[in-house]
Design a protein around this motif. Sequence first.
Motif, PDB file in Angstrom:
ATOM      1  N   SER A 176      14.655  17.131  15.571  1.00 51.43           N
ATOM      2  CA  SER A 176      16.083  16.880  15.332  1.00 51.43           C
ATOM      3  C   SER A 176      16.458  15.445  15.690  1.00 51.43           C
ATOM      4  CB  SER A 176      16.927  17.869  16.150  1.00 51.43           C
ATOM      5  OG  SER A 176      16.657  17.731  17.532  1.00 51.43           O
ATOM      6  N   THR A 177      15.862  14.907  16.765  1.00 41.19           N
ATOM      7  CA  THR A 177      16.131  13.512  17.143  1.00 41.19           C
ATOM      8  C   THR A 177      15.528  12.556  16.119  1.00 41.19           C
ATOM      9  OG1 THR A 177      16.009  14.219  19.447  1.00 41.19           O
ATOM     10  CG2 THR A 177      15.993  11.866  19.022  1.00 41.19           C
ATOM     11  N   ILE A 178      14.342  12.885  15.622  1.00 41.12           N
ATOM     12  CA  ILE A 178      13.727  12.043  14.584  1.00 41.12           C
ATOM     13  C   ILE A 178      14.621  11.992  13.356  1.00 41.12           C
ATOM     14  CG2 ILE A 178      11.761  11.848  13.019  1.00 41.12           C
ATOM     15  CD1 ILE A 178      10.045  13.130  15.245  1.00 41.12           C
ATOM     16  N   PHE A 179      15.127  13.141  12.929  1.00 40.57           N
ATOM     17  CA  PHE A 179      16.025  13.164  11.759  1.00 40.57           C
ATOM     18  C   PHE A 179      17.304  12.371  12.041  1.00 40.57           C
ATOM     19  CE2 PHE A 179      13.667  16.940  10.146  1.00 40.57           C
ATOM     20  CZ  PHE A 179      13.471  16.474   8.854  1.00 40.57           C
ATOM     21  N   SER A 191      27.525   8.734   0.763  1.00 40.95           N
ATOM     22  CA  SER A 191      27.934  10.120   1.008  1.00 40.95           C
ATOM     23  C   SER A 191      26.888  11.088   0.487  1.00 40.95           C
ATOM     24  CB  SER A 191      29.286  10.392   0.345  1.00 40.95           C
ATOM     25  OG  SER A 191      30.288   9.605   0.911  1.00 40.95           O
ATOM     26  N   VAL A 192      26.341  10.784  -0.699  1.00 43.00           N
ATOM     27  CA  VAL A 192      25.289  11.639  -1.259  1.00 43.00           C
ATOM     28  C   VAL A 192      24.060  11.608  -0.358  1.00 43.00           C
ATOM     29  CG1 VAL A 192      23.742  11.954  -3.222  1.00 43.00           C
ATOM     30  CG2 VAL A 192      26.135  11.343  -3.613  1.00 43.00           C
ATOM     31  N   LEU A 193      23.677  10.390   0.079  1.00 44.79           N
ATOM     32  CA  LEU A 193      22.519  10.276   0.969  1.00 44.79           C
ATOM     33  C   LEU A 193      22.749  11.043   2.269  1.00 44.79           C
ATOM     34  CD1 LEU A 193      21.381   6.532   0.726  1.00 44.79           C
ATOM     35  CD2 LEU A 193      20.078   8.567   0.110  1.00 44.79           C
ATOM     36  N   ALA A 194      23.951  10.926   2.830  1.00 46.92           N
ATOM     37  CA  ALA A 194      24.250  11.615   4.084  1.00 46.92           C
ATOM     38  C   ALA A 194      24.175  13.131   3.904  1.00 46.92           C
ATOM     39  CB  ALA A 194      25.632  11.204   4.581  1.00 46.92           C
ATOM     40  N   ALA A 195      24.697  13.633   2.775  1.00 40.45           N
ATOM     41  CA  ALA A 195      24.652  15.078   2.526  1.00 40.45           C
ATOM     42  C   ALA A 195      23.206  15.570   2.448  1.00 40.45           C
ATOM     43  CB  ALA A 195      25.402  15.405   1.237  1.00 40.45           C
ATOM     44  N   ILE A 196      22.352  14.800   1.746  1.00 37.53           N
ATOM     45  CA  ILE A 196      20.936  15.186   1.632  1.00 37.53           C
ATOM     46  C   ILE A 196      20.259  15.173   3.000  1.00 37.53           C
ATOM     47  CG2 ILE A 196      18.709  14.502   0.673  1.00 37.53           C
ATOM     48  CD1 ILE A 196      20.251  13.408  -1.747  1.00 37.53           C
ATOM     49  N   LEU A 197      20.533  14.124   3.793  1.00 43.76           N
ATOM     50  CA  LEU A 197      19.889  14.010   5.103  1.00 43.76           C
ATOM     51  C   LEU A 197      20.359  15.105   6.058  1.00 43.76           C
ATOM     52  CD1 LEU A 197      20.020  10.131   5.454  1.00 43.76           C
ATOM     53  CD2 LEU A 197      17.976  11.538   5.226  1.00 43.76           C
ATOM     54  N   PHE A 198      21.650  15.453   6.010  1.00 39.66           N
ATOM     55  CA  PHE A 198      22.135  16.538   6.877  1.00 39.66           C
ATOM     56  C   PHE A 198      21.519  17.873   6.462  1.00 39.66           C
ATOM     57  CE2 PHE A 198      25.713  13.734   8.191  1.00 39.66           C
ATOM     58  CZ  PHE A 198      25.562  13.904   9.556  1.00 39.66           C
ATOM     59  N   TRP A 199      21.333  18.066   5.153  1.00 43.14           N
ATOM     60  CA  TRP A 199      20.693  19.300   4.690  1.00 43.14           C
ATOM     61  C   TRP A 199      19.254  19.372   5.183  1.00 43.14           C
ATOM     62  CZ3 TRP A 199      16.532  20.081   1.268  1.00 43.14           C
ATOM     63  CH2 TRP A 199      16.342  21.409   0.889  1.00 43.14           C
ATOM     64  N   MET A 203      18.076  17.899   7.807  1.00 47.66           N
ATOM     65  CA  MET A 203      18.104  18.083   9.262  1.00 47.66           C
ATOM     66  C   MET A 203      18.308  19.542   9.627  1.00 47.66           C
ATOM     67  SD  MET A 203      20.664  16.280  12.035  1.00 47.66           S
ATOM     68  CE  MET A 203      20.223  14.634  11.539  1.00 47.66           C
ATOM     69  N   GLU A 204      19.239  20.208   8.932  1.00 49.91           N
ATOM     70  CA  GLU A 204      19.498  21.617   9.213  1.00 49.91           C
ATOM     71  C   GLU A 204      18.303  22.494   8.847  1.00 49.91           C
ATOM     72  OE1 GLU A 204      22.027  23.323  10.544  1.00 49.91           O
ATOM     73  OE2 GLU A 204      22.956  21.437  11.165  1.00 49.91           O
ATOM     74  N   ARG A 205      17.604  22.117   7.789  1.00 48.20           N
ATOM     75  CA  ARG A 205      16.534  22.979   7.275  1.00 48.20           C
ATOM     76  C   ARG A 205      15.226  22.824   8.053  1.00 48.20           C
ATOM     77  NH1 ARG A 205      15.629  25.976   2.839  1.00 48.20           N
ATOM     78  NH2 ARG A 205      13.488  26.166   2.053  1.00 48.20           N
ATOM     79  N   TYR A 206      14.914  21.586   8.469  1.00 48.37           N
ATOM     80  CA  TYR A 206      13.585  21.339   9.016  1.00 48.37           C
ATOM     81  C   TYR A 206      13.574  21.015  10.508  1.00 48.37           C
ATOM     82  CZ  TYR A 206      12.131  21.275   4.156  1.00 48.37           C
ATOM     83  OH  TYR A 206      11.873  21.640   2.856  1.00 48.37           O
ATOM     84  N   SER A 207      14.731  20.935  11.155  1.00 42.25           N
ATOM     85  CA  SER A 207      14.727  20.694  12.596  1.00 42.25           C
ATOM     86  C   SER A 207      14.272  21.955  13.322  1.00 42.25           C
ATOM     87  CB  SER A 207      16.137  20.300  13.072  1.00 42.25           C
ATOM     88  OG  SER A 207      16.483  19.039  12.571  1.00 42.25           O
ATOM     89  N   PHE A 208      13.614  21.753  14.459  1.00 41.77           N
ATOM     90  CA  PHE A 208      13.068  22.880  15.224  1.00 41.77           C
ATOM     91  C   PHE A 208      13.611  22.804  16.647  1.00 41.77           C
ATOM     92  CE2 PHE A 208       9.902  24.912  17.924  1.00 41.77           C
ATOM     93  CZ  PHE A 208       9.705  26.110  17.251  1.00 41.77           C
ATOM     94  N   TYR A 209      14.070  23.958  17.165  1.00 44.30           N
ATOM     95  CA  TYR A 209      14.618  24.009  18.517  1.00 44.30           C
ATOM     96  C   TYR A 209      13.869  25.073  19.313  1.00 44.30           C
ATOM     97  CZ  TYR A 209      18.410  21.634  16.092  1.00 44.30           C
ATOM     98  OH  TYR A 209      19.131  20.766  15.321  1.00 44.30           O
ATOM     99  N   ASP A 210      13.753  24.866  20.617  1.00 45.80           N
ATOM    100  CA  ASP A 210      13.016  25.835  21.434  1.00 45.80           C
ATOM    101  C   ASP A 210      13.909  26.931  21.980  1.00 45.80           C
ATOM    102  OD1 ASP A 210      14.462  24.303  23.156  1.00 45.80           O
ATOM    103  OD2 ASP A 210      12.878  24.055  24.642  1.00 45.80           O
TER     104      ASP A 210
END
Length: 324
Positions: free
Chosen positions: A241-244, A306-314, A316-323
Amino acid sequence: MAAWTAIQKDDAMAIVETLPPSGSEMPFRRIKIFIAARPWLYILPAIVTFVLWVYWPLGRAFYLSFFEWNMLPTAPMTYIGTENYENLLNLPQLRQALGNTAIYMLGLLPISVIIPLALAIYTHDLPARWRNFYRAMIFVPLIIPPVVAAAVFRWLLDPEHGLVNEMLVGLGFERIGFLSDPRYAIWTLIFITGWKLIGFATLIFSAANANINPSLIEAARMDGASGWEVIRDIRLPLLSSTIFLLVLMTILLGAQWTFTYINVLTLGGPIGTTTNIYYLLWEFGFSSLSVGWSSAAAIILFAGFSVLAAILFWLMERYSFYDN
């Protein structure tokens, strides 16, 4: 929701109990409205500030992008429709600036993400004294004002008397026009910008790395995991998540962070090889005083990012991993 309703009832009863027994009783309905509106009242100053500082200028820029105006209060504003957008999209200078913006974003990613990530992981297991020393040394460039840093690099990279070129000549190489040669100018600005950012990014990664549960790493080591396997299977996933976040900041703000160095060191040259979309819209607005062109460039920039930000937030939500 049930808990929140219970809290609201408790608050309402508490207010009713504090009312005088007769005379000035507040209607119970007005008390419920006040309790429901209370959370919004807390954030109302932030909402008003956000609208005034972000959305009002954005709406104003969108409005001005349809006019021809030189910013003088006495000059007339002439409505020209979408002509500013049509002229901009047919302008070779805009395409060059957009290409350079992409180079800035991609060129900064290794310096603002990969190297700080490696530094944070490497320094994490050092003794506390050396860990703090290395991190302090890495963080120092961030506290240097950008204009001062630009002036120092102008002296260091001077093609005739700069320290770097004197060292190159001493080693038998030719002098390099770091800021005047089109082949090197944009990469020199990327290096200077990255040098400033690396301390901030390392600090963010170090804080995230320190928050990883040590029992996970200890359990992996007891199972015989090597140092690289701990990094690959535990640290990197938990830092995803920090990397993203750093990737998102670099892509959305990286070209903006180079503005000071472009303005002080190259003015967009040589032959436009270091200009980017931020510097271009600043030139339209404050150099040529073409408010319409500057506003249209700002709206194009806002739409694209805005388009780039939307893609990056998507992502981040999809591939971030939390313990947790």
